[in-house]
Design a protein around this motif. Sequence first.
Motif, short mmCIF file in Angstrom:
data_model
loop_
_atom_site.label_atom_id
_atom_site.label_comp_id
_atom_site.label_asym_id
_atom_site.label_seq_id
_atom_site.Cartn_x
_atom_site.Cartn_y
_atom_site.Cartn_z
N PRO A 42 -3.80 81.82 -56.63
CA PRO A 42 -4.56 80.76 -56.96
C PRO A 42 -5.90 81.29 -57.89
CG PRO A 42 -3.47 80.04 -55.06
CD PRO A 42 -3.21 81.45 -55.21
N ALA A 43 -6.36 82.32 -57.01
CA ALA A 43 -7.76 82.94 -57.43
C ALA A 43 -7.60 83.48 -58.84
CB ALA A 43 -8.22 83.75 -56.45
N THR A 44 -6.43 84.18 -59.07
CA THR A 44 -6.14 84.65 -60.35
C THR A 44 -6.03 83.75 -61.29
OG1 THR A 44 -5.31 86.74 -59.20
CG2 THR A 44 -4.79 86.33 -61.68
N LEU A 45 -5.22 82.68 -61.15
CA LEU A 45 -4.88 81.53 -62.16
C LEU A 45 -6.25 81.12 -62.64
CD1 LEU A 45 -2.96 80.23 -64.06
CD2 LEU A 45 -2.28 79.01 -61.90
N MET A 46 -6.84 80.58 -61.51
CA MET A 46 -8.06 79.75 -61.70
C MET A 46 -9.27 80.55 -62.38
SD MET A 46 -7.78 76.62 -60.44
CE MET A 46 -6.04 76.58 -61.00
N ASP A 47 -9.43 81.69 -62.31
CA ASP A 47 -10.22 82.68 -62.81
C ASP A 47 -9.95 82.73 -64.28
OD1 ASP A 47 -12.56 84.53 -62.76
OD2 ASP A 47 -10.99 86.05 -63.52
N PHE A 48 -8.61 82.90 -64.66
CA PHE A 48 -8.18 83.05 -66.04
C PHE A 48 -8.71 81.87 -66.75
CE2 PHE A 48 -5.16 82.41 -69.39
CZ PHE A 48 -5.31 83.36 -70.15
N LEU A 49 -8.15 80.68 -66.19
CA LEU A 49 -8.26 79.42 -66.78
C LEU A 49 -9.80 78.82 -67.03
CD1 LEU A 49 -5.62 77.14 -64.86
CD2 LEU A 49 -5.38 78.13 -67.34
N THR A 50 -10.63 79.27 -66.18
CA THR A 50 -12.07 79.23 -66.29
C THR A 50 -12.74 79.92 -67.45
OG1 THR A 50 -12.15 78.59 -63.96
CG2 THR A 50 -14.27 79.16 -65.07
N GLN A 51 -12.18 81.00 -67.23
CA GLN A 51 -12.70 82.00 -68.35
C GLN A 51 -12.38 81.57 -69.79
OE1 GLN A 51 -11.89 86.22 -68.01
NE2 GLN A 51 -11.98 86.15 -65.67
N MET A 52 -11.20 81.03 -69.86
CA MET A 52 -10.55 80.26 -71.27
C MET A 52 -11.46 79.10 -71.26
SD MET A 52 -8.54 82.32 -72.61
CE MET A 52 -9.76 83.52 -72.21
N GLU A 53 -12.06 78.49 -70.49
CA GLU A 53 -12.74 77.11 -70.59
C GLU A 53 -11.92 75.87 -70.75
OE1 GLU A 53 -15.84 77.68 -73.63
OE2 GLU A 53 -16.69 79.52 -72.66
N PHE A 54 -10.64 76.07 -70.25
CA PHE A 54 -9.79 74.97 -70.31
C PHE A 54 -9.91 74.01 -69.02
CE2 PHE A 54 -6.37 78.28 -71.97
CZ PHE A 54 -7.08 78.18 -73.23
N ARG A 55 -10.86 73.21 -69.16
CA ARG A 55 -11.43 72.48 -68.08
C ARG A 55 -10.37 71.29 -67.74
NH1 ARG A 55 -15.83 73.36 -71.15
NH2 ARG A 55 -15.74 71.35 -72.65
N THR A 56 -9.63 70.84 -68.49
CA THR A 56 -8.81 69.74 -68.28
C THR A 56 -7.44 70.38 -67.55
OG1 THR A 56 -9.14 68.36 -70.13
CG2 THR A 56 -7.23 67.83 -69.10
N LEU A 57 -7.03 71.45 -68.22
CA LEU A 57 -5.75 72.20 -67.82
C LEU A 57 -6.41 72.72 -66.03
CD1 LEU A 57 -2.89 72.99 -67.78
CD2 LEU A 57 -3.67 75.09 -68.94
N THR A 58 -7.33 73.15 -66.07
CA THR A 58 -7.76 73.84 -64.72
C THR A 58 -7.88 72.62 -63.91
OG1 THR A 58 -9.25 75.39 -65.84
CG2 THR A 58 -9.82 75.00 -63.70
#
Length: 932
Positions: A273-289
């Motif tokens: 979870p931490a790795t996936l959330m970190d990547f999505l947050t860095q990409m600024e994919f708010r809805t998908l996150t």
Amino acid sequence: MGTTFGKGCHLHLIDGSAFIFRAFHALPPLTRKSDGLPIGAVSGFCNMIHKYVQDNAGPDAPTHVAVVFDKGSHTFRNDLYDLYKANRDEMPADLRPQIPLTREATRAFNIACLEQEGFEADDIIATLTRRAVEAGGRVTIISSDKDLMQLVGNGVEMLDAMKGKRIGVEEVEEKFGVGPDRVVDVQALAGDSVDNIPGAPGIGIKTAALLIQEYGDLETLLDRAEDIPQPKRRQTLIEHRAQIELSKRLVTLDAAMPLEVTLDDLEVRAPDPATLMDFLTQMEFRTLTRRIADALGLEPPAAAEPAPAADAAAPARLPFTPETYDCVRDAAALRDWIEAANARGWVAVDTETTGLDEMRCDLVGISLAVEPGRACYIPLGHKTGGGDLFGADALAEGQMPLAQALALLKPLLEDPAVMKIGQNMKYDAKVLARHGIAVAPIDDTMLMSYAMNAGLHGHGMDALSERYLDHSPIPIKSLLGTGKSQITFDRVPIDEAVKYAAEDADITLRLAQLFKPQLHRARVTTVYETLERPLVPVLAEMEMTGIKVDRDTLSRMSNAFAQKMAGLEADIHELAGEKFNVGSPKQLGEILFDKMSLAGGKKGKTGAYATGADVLEDLAAEGHDLPARVLDWRQIAKLKSTYTDALQDHIHPETGRVHTSYVITGAVTGRLASTDPNLQNIPVRSEDGRRIREAFVADTGKILVSLDYSQIELRILAHVAGIDALKQAFREGQDIHAMTASEMFDVPLDQMTPEIRRRAKAINFGVIYGISGFGLARQLRIPRSEAQGFIDRYFERFPGIKDYMSETVAFARAKGHVQTLFGRRIHTPEIGAKGPQAGFAQRAAINAPIQGTAADIIRRAMIRMPAALDGLPARMLLQVHDELVFEVDENAAEDVIARVRDVMEGAAMPAVKLDVPLVVDAGQGANWAAAH
């Protein structure tokens, strides 16, 4: 490490490159991070992977999975043939930096990520498939790539995840005409223009399949080439044997390549979870996150602070915060905003009104935006209840006088050095034109989206904002309410109006800054600049001019239609043997199928029989009088309710004219749609329908002039399909329907009957729309077998049409779109559908380039018309498919006709030179019916 891969294991191999390119093209890469990095394809890729994970969490979930990518462009196939894939376009600049991010995304989802230098993804998939089958497992390849179909069978299937379609042995045989074990033989013969595989010149998939079916395999075919009876085919195979054998080596996948990874390394693992959330947050994919956090039962991480924008054309993804929107209440504040717009050279503009009818609504306020996050609202007409002594509403406090605000805004909105940006700018331009402001120049985000994405999705602001800005705008219903309690915008409190209206302008500006640079990448800049944007002021002027309608004529027609309906009702009751409500589908169904026992009765969920037009037309084609009379009754009822009654309500109380509104994005082909009222669908096939046009009249001292392209779509078909007989007939000015009838039915022209010509006309136009024997039978009210015979004979006499259809469908499947002669793209996302939807999608793809080219031609003519009419006493009033209607001074009709005909017949030039001439028919009269 889990269990060793073996019997009972199920391996999923995802074609990662296909996912990337589908994401890039289906969702154009308009999205950028706050630092300017393009991430549209990464966003689409992540959504696909997430959907895949969700869809494969059930009892048949895979035990092992990998996403497989291409690495580099040089493989062993380039060593075999240096021209392999040489004609492929260079990777788009915006996609290149996203490729490494898709690998990071795969690893963030904790899925094995495979690629290897010197080999294609297909070879890795082939090798892993062979190993898995040898170990006793099953394999599902997540791809629709035809090159992978050689692997299907023996526990291996493919899945087109976009369509949910499974591809097994039967589907492969349907596509190639041979089983998976002989796919490479067919591909070797047919070649592949996309990958630049030479194959055998002149031999396509169908011929290749027939040859392999007859001779068993490619080697036997080549060894026995001298036995082939067709001279050209025989010579081709003999002369090009080495080329064909090379082609087979190029299309055959390497299923024994060296791989360091083992099947056991591909075991399914839950993401960290931490790795996936970190990547999505860095990409600024708010809805998908948020969506994935919800799925994992996590709190979504806080959004990172946006970095400064790296590119002025790609604004920072600033938050939409109503607190930063200004309410402009006085002249000094408005001057500051005008100064900011002048300094920028652009301003997004949006109007708020009391309704959707631009010719009758009141202006309530105007919003402006000069940069993302910097917007304002100028309230001008908000009201409060309980006003003066007479009970009239009073203006709310804190608003500028309307005249003062418009006087300040007029120089800005008319300044040629400042671009005015809108979403459906035609509406705002008409509202402001009623107040003496001619808004120009303009950009329109709705039209930018339409030019790039016609056929993929809608182009309304809310949908575009959610899709490309990851933001859901304030819904208008939250301010106005619904139903009986709904209010108009002038009743909305100003503080609430500011948040809503300024946000609209803000969103419009952000969309423009995202879309404008993408027009060039999508290769539709010319379409937008020459066919979309310049049409806005032309249509706005037409709509505001309107056309005069005689209320008394409509009233007399309504009475006449009522009498005719009564007569038809009496006939229907006599045929039925009893009285019943002809307008009741339930009662009609009981008469037709219970009492009269006619065939074809089917009950729906409500228990009532279906009595739609298709059912009645089928019954009428079989010779039954009652359903035929009901169809006639329904037609008259529709003419009365939809036109002669309803049109009276559309007559403007001040102008005495009807002001239709044209929707530029109403059809994917570029054809305009007419609404409120729809003047394009007035039936003209029946005498009653044609009579309605008598109510559209010229003003005193003027006449109406109609100019109509003659059979323009047939002419375009003759050009694009290369039908020499049709081209010659058009060049010689022949009656094309009589010529077709003579060709098909072997009837000399001097012996042609109106009925034979009518049938040929129905087929001529029906073929353009991909009409089936079923549809033609309904139209002509003849047996289906006879109608199908007509169509079969038509294709025999004009074989180029069939070739055009096949080639167009193939192009649509390969590219995901078709296009007009002027470069308009019409996307075809449903082209690979199965069942009834497949036929519809193919017919639409076949028709779109023809109808779209015709639509482009008349658009080009309309855009040139203001300059052509300069100095002449004429105004363009209506566009109805291939027809333009003008109001002209009586003594200037011939001059106007000559000028307009010249423009219309030359509208394709210089961009496109057609093989057949465009011909325009002209007429004039006191009313539209007489002019047409």
